[in-house]
Structures are given as structure tokens and as C-alpha cells.
Design a protein around this motif. Structure first.
Motif, PDB file in Angstrom:
ATOM      1  N   HIS A   1      49.090  43.772  31.942  1.00  0.00           N
ATOM      2  CA  HIS A   1      48.446  44.330  33.068  1.00  0.00           C
ATOM      3  C   HIS A   1      47.190  43.881  33.358  1.00  0.00           C
ATOM      4  N   VAL A   2      46.786  44.294  34.744  1.00  0.00           N
ATOM      5  CA  VAL A   2      45.627  43.738  35.079  1.00  0.00           C
ATOM      6  C   VAL A   2      44.793  45.036  35.305  1.00  0.00           C
ATOM      7  N   PHE A   3      43.594  45.112  35.067  1.00  0.00           N
ATOM      8  CA  PHE A   3      42.552  46.262  35.243  1.00  0.00           C
ATOM      9  C   PHE A   3      41.173  45.542  36.085  1.00  0.00           C
ATOM     10  N   GLU A   4      40.582  46.312  36.696  1.00  0.00           N
ATOM     11  CA  GLU A   4      39.489  46.048  37.286  1.00  0.00           C
ATOM     12  C   GLU A   4      38.019  45.915  36.348  1.00  0.00           C
ATOM     13  N   ALA A   5      37.532  44.786  36.185  1.00  0.00           N
ATOM     14  CA  ALA A   5      36.345  44.793  34.785  1.00  0.00           C
ATOM     15  C   ALA A   5      35.057  45.399  35.359  1.00  0.00           C
ATOM     16  N   TYR A   6      34.320  46.052  34.546  1.00  0.00           N
ATOM     17  CA  TYR A   6      32.960  46.197  34.943  1.00  0.00           C
ATOM     18  C   TYR A   6      32.232  44.802  35.293  1.00  0.00           C
ATOM     19  N   THR A   7      31.714  44.747  36.365  1.00  0.00           N
ATOM     20  CA  THR A   7      30.684  43.670  36.571  1.00  0.00           C
ATOM     21  C   THR A   7      29.310  43.955  36.926  1.00  0.00           C
TER      22      THR A   7
END
Length: 369
Positions: free
Chosen positions: A218-224
């Protein structure tokens, strides 16, 4: 076979419809083998997340034969109380497996859920199964230092056995129903991992209790960005430090029961039991961050082969320099009791805007595999 899909959401209106789209594509809904219930707890939401879930589930339920659903609005904030309610208040005793997932991830294969279920069916000793979490930046075209830095550390983490990511996992319902997570525990996945792998902190870690299925993802939004990265490291450090304190409290308990039983009995008698134990444990102390916090990155580096160690040595040293202020900020937050609101949701607005292309990418990956 009865399956529960449990989802805990908080202000996910930007992405929840896209998340549900990838859920509805799962092949368990096209099989007469499974009877599926979806329970979504909208946790102290101030947006339209709940209404969107109701709309999407109602539309989809008309298309399939094996789905029941509930959307429950909960005023009390906090993921842990919502988790306890879902497992102990709303799940059905008939369910064999419970799939827990966040509302802001995108499943990448149509057989994701079935793979997690079947891996537990094939391994009776295992309690939990997971897939591979992939950061959204993995698919970006840029190749800057921050991207390589972030993805490099993800690869190191995945080298470890028995990994458990709270974003998505499948567990035996009989195991989860034994668990009650105190609200003072800030990370449900760490708690579940060690309850499963140590029989409630009574034995050495047995990573075979968790199956990592890296053929599905699954894909998740990374902390950038530096600020988000720093704040996330503080959250992780605080949470793991509180977990270590919890272990010390359990060790001091004179009962011969395991931690699962100790917690259930104590909280049944006194809902504030762990808070009071934390207060006693911390009284008169000035330092609360877990011992060995400065060595963690170099211990993880040892998982890599020689070439991997060479490639990641400089990024590890750079991360270690960031860890120094992270540790002092984390200690201050624990000392001053500023811990309950440190875990902020990303709301995944960036990934929501890219969700259609990521779903299309998923189809390309499936065809290529």
C-alpha cells in the motif's frame, strides 16, 4: 469465512473516497468464500469524512452480495480509544480475521486482503500478517537527497523481521479480542507487535508470529520537509520512550499473569491505572527518553550488507546529528506531559491530489508482474 475490515479515520475527506475505491477493488468482494463487514469509526471528525463514507459504502453495497457496513461517529478524540471500541464494542464474534487499516492509504493490488488472510490460514502459529508500506515519494520523478534519504531508511527498516505497520495489518480476531490498549500507549502497532511476539512480555521475541507479505503493498503519504521530518522523529521517540516505561511498569508487577491480562484487569478496575503508574514511575526523574536512543540508527545499519552499509553510512551520520535535538525535545515533552496531542495526521492532501495516477500506476504494476 467472516472478515471484518476496520478503519479509523480523522478528517480524511480529501482522500477517503480514493482509499475506499482501492478497498472495493479487492477480490474478496467477488468471492462466495468471504462474508465481509466494514466498520468505519469517524474519530472526532470536523469535516465531511463520515458522510463521504456513508455515500460510497451505500453505493458499493448495492453491487456486491457479501457486504455489511457501519459508519460510527465518535466524539472522543484519539486513535487508541477508537481502536478499543471497534474491537470490543462493534466487531462480531463470528469474525475469524480482522483487517485494520488507516483511511488515507491506497492499496496497490487487488489481492491484498486475500494474501494477508491466506498467509495466516497457511501458518496457524502466526497471529498477524502485513503487506509492504511504500512512501508516495517512491513514485515521484525527482531524485533529490531528501527522497534518497527517506527511502534509504525505509529499506533499512524493512530488513528487520516481524515488522508491523499500523497503517494496514490483518490479525486473528481471537488474538485481538484479548487485547485492550491503554490510551496512554501512543503507538498501537508497537504494542500489538510485542504482545503477539512475546506472549504478553513473558518470553523472548518470536518474530514468526508476524508474517510480512511483501508481494502486496500500500502507498502512504510520507512526511517531507525538515520540519515535518523533525516533528515525526519527536513523535516516534516520545512514543517508544513511553512504551519502554510501560514495560518497566509491567516488570514491577508482582502478578504472574502476562501483560495482556495485567492491563485488562487493571483498567477494568481503574481506567486511569496506567496514567497513575506513569506518574509514579516519572516522579523525581529528569530523563525519560529510552536508553540507547542515540545508538538505534547504527544498530539498524548493521542489518545491511557491506555495500549497503557504505551507501547509508553518511545519511545515518546526518540522521544521528538530527537525533540529538530530537532527543532533548522529546524528553521535554514527556517531562511536561505534552504527549497526548503530538501525533498529528497528515490528512494526505498531497497524495489525494495524485491518487488517480497512483491507482493507474497500480494497474501497470499488476500487469508487469
Amino acid at each position: 469465512m467472516n472478515i471484518l475490515i476496520g478503519m479509523l479515520i480523522h478528517n480524511e475527506e480529501a482522500i477517503i473516497a480514493k482509499t475506499l475505491k482501492t478497498v472495493f477493488q479487492q477480490n474478496i468482494f467477488r468471492s462466495y468464500k468471504y462474508q465481509v463487514e466494514i466498520i468505519i469509526i469517524a474519530n472526532a471528525c470536523s469535516d465531511n469524512s463520515s458522510a463521504i463514507c456513508e455515500r460510497e459504502l451505500e453505493k458499493f453495497s448495492r453491487k456486491v452480495h457479501n457486504l455489511e457496513y457501519k459508519v460510527i461517529d465518535k466524539d472522543e478524540p484519539g486513535k487508541i480509544p477508537a481502536w478499543n471500541d471497534l474491537i470490543h464494542k462493534y466487531s462480531s464474534p463470528q469474525e475469524s480475521y480482522i483487517i485494520m487499516m488507516d483511511g488515507d492509504i491506497l492499496l496497490q493490488q487487488k489481492n491484498n486482503f486475500e494474501t494477508l488472510i491466506q498467509s495466516l490460514e497457511n501458518n496457524p502459529q502466526a497471529l498477524i500478517s502485513t503487506d509492504l508500506p511504500i512512501k508516495d515519494i517512491h513514485f515521484s520523478k525527482s531524485n533529490n537527497f531528501l527522497k534518497r534519504f527517506s527511502l534509504g531508511f525505509s529499506k533499512i527498516t524493512q530488513k528487520g523481521a516481524g515488522q508491523l505497520c499500523g497503517q494496514l495489518y490483518c490479525a486473528r480476531a481471537s488474538f485481538l479480542r484479548k487485547i485492550f490498549i491503554p490510551k496512554e500507549i501512543l503507538v498501537d502497532d508497537t504494542y500489538l507487535k510485542f504482545m503477539a511476539c512475546t506472549n504478553g512480555l513473558t518470553s523472548a521475541v518470536d518474530n514468526s508470529k508476524i508474517i510480512n507479505n511483501y508481494s502486496v503493498s500500500h502507498v502512504f503519504e510520507a512526511y517531507t520537509g525538515p520540519r515535518n521530518y523533525f516533528n515525526n522523529q519527536v513523535r516516534q521517540t516520545v512514543a517508544f520512550s513511553m512504551w519502554r516505561m510501560f514495560k518497566e511498569i509491567i516488570k514491577q508487577n508482582k502478578s504472574k499473569a502476562n501483560a495482556i491480562q495485567i492491563v485488562r484487569t487493571a483498567i477494568t478496575n481503574n481506567p486511569d491505572w496506567l496514567k497513575q503508574e506513569f506518574d509514579k514511575h516519572m516522579k523525581g526523574k529528569r530523563w525519560f527518553v529510552f536508553k540507547g536512543a542515540l545508538n538505534v540508527r547504527f544498530k539498524r545499519l548493521s542489518r545491511l550488507n557491506t555495500m549497503g552499509k557504505i551507501k547509508m553510512f553518511i545519511p545515518t551520520c546526518a540522521a544521528w546529528l538530527i537525533d540529538l535535538p530530537v532527543i532533548f525535545v522529546s524528553n521535554s515533552k514527556i517531562k511536561n506531559s505534552h504527549i497526548q496531542n503530538i501525533w498529528k495526521d497528515t490528512h494526505s492532501t498531497k497524495m489525494a491530489s495524485e491518487a488517480d495516477s497512483l491507482i493507474q500506476l497500480k494497474t501497470k504494476i499488476e500487469k508487469a508482474s
